[in-house]
Scaffold this motif. Sequence first.
Motif: not given
Length: 467
Positions: A329, A331, A334
């Motif tokens: 995972e 992101d 961020d």
Amino acid sequence: MHKQPGLVLPGAVQMRIKNSQSNSGERLSQTKSMVLPDPETLQKPVSSINRHRRNQSQHNMEASVGLQPVLKEYINKAKIAEGGKKLRKNWTSTWVVLSSSQLLFYKESKQEAVANLKPSCRPDGVDLCGAAIGWTTEKSSRKNVVQITTPTGDEFLLQADHFPTICKWHDTLQKTVDSLSSRTGGQSYGRAALKKSNSTECLSRPICDPPKPKPKDSKSEHRRSIMFKLNYSASDSADKNGVKNRLKKFISRRPSMRTLQEKGIIKDRVFGCHILTLCEREKTTVPRFVKLCVKEVEKRGLEADGIYRVSGNLAVIQKLRFLVDEEEELDLGDSQWEDIHVITGALKMFFRELPEPLFPFRFFDLFVEAIKIKETTQKIQALKKLIHQFPKSNHNTMKLLFHHLRRVLTKSQQNLMSTQGISIVFGPTLMWPEFESGNMEVNMVYQHQIVEFILIECLEIFGPEGK
């Protein structure tokens, strides 16, 4: 008394002696000790003789060394070991001369030395008798590297960007070494000349005489004795059989690659993985990382100045790459990935590090031939036919990427990017030949033209994005 006129003798000091009892009047006498050399008449012969001697000495020295050049040109050279001790690798472009028995390294060619009115510097020589010649990919990240290892423990690397050039050097070096070996039967009794420092004299020695042993270090001798004992402590047959049996048991009991992957000990990589393998592992036709990058750029980077042209911070890009390889995972929204050029840099790095480019190797020449077609409609059909022959993962990834780049171009007034600018960035990133043959600059031109044409005719080649 009638006086005779004095005689003038060149190059000598005249002395008059008057004898009153002699009827001959005055006479001239000369002594050898009073003769002085005339600098204008004697200097030239001396200098010419000395120059002749120097030239003759230099000629004799070169003839004794055997410097009849077999090959000579500028190539890249690095010395990586001396006497078995590793050295720091430092590539330099050097004038290299291969003679019948030696390899010589000059700082500049003799023609340049004469043109610059500089005396020829003493070259570094390498005796090729007993040397080992071979290709290497481990000692340098450069391509086309040949390694030379001498019996005395010296190691050299030779490299050229043009493969036929370095191949010629490799073959000629190997023939020279083989010729020396066959001529001497493993031992060379030829004579070579060694220049004596600060002198024009020559000292002769056998070419392959071993160097004089250096004073042995007590510590190194101690370590050698320990290694000798360790290497031969298991000389008994029983001990050897025991070691073999233990190794067999260890190998038979070691876990499989699948087991190590399931336990997380060995993790599959994303960067550097073949696109087919990656898509099969992720059970998709477009790599997950490519989708994430495209989505993030379209979310907040379409209007960024120089998008895909401006480079991001390489250290941050490498950090992102490491996390992509280690974690599932990610992101990209961020704060640590706030610079959109880091994300675009990572996406370009992903495509550059594919073992086989997005345009598969076997299609490279076919695309070059297709882009040469003058009629636009025929050119579109030819490229479309080739792209539809791609594996599904390559085709779908290319379709997603080119539709994304088309959306980048819709904001060209804000991001200052054009089809030509995008093609210059992505041409060599998406396609390159399997073997570097031909002219590199010509291939680069074709790469730009192919990507630019596909960008312009994206809808005709791929169809609408949803289909």
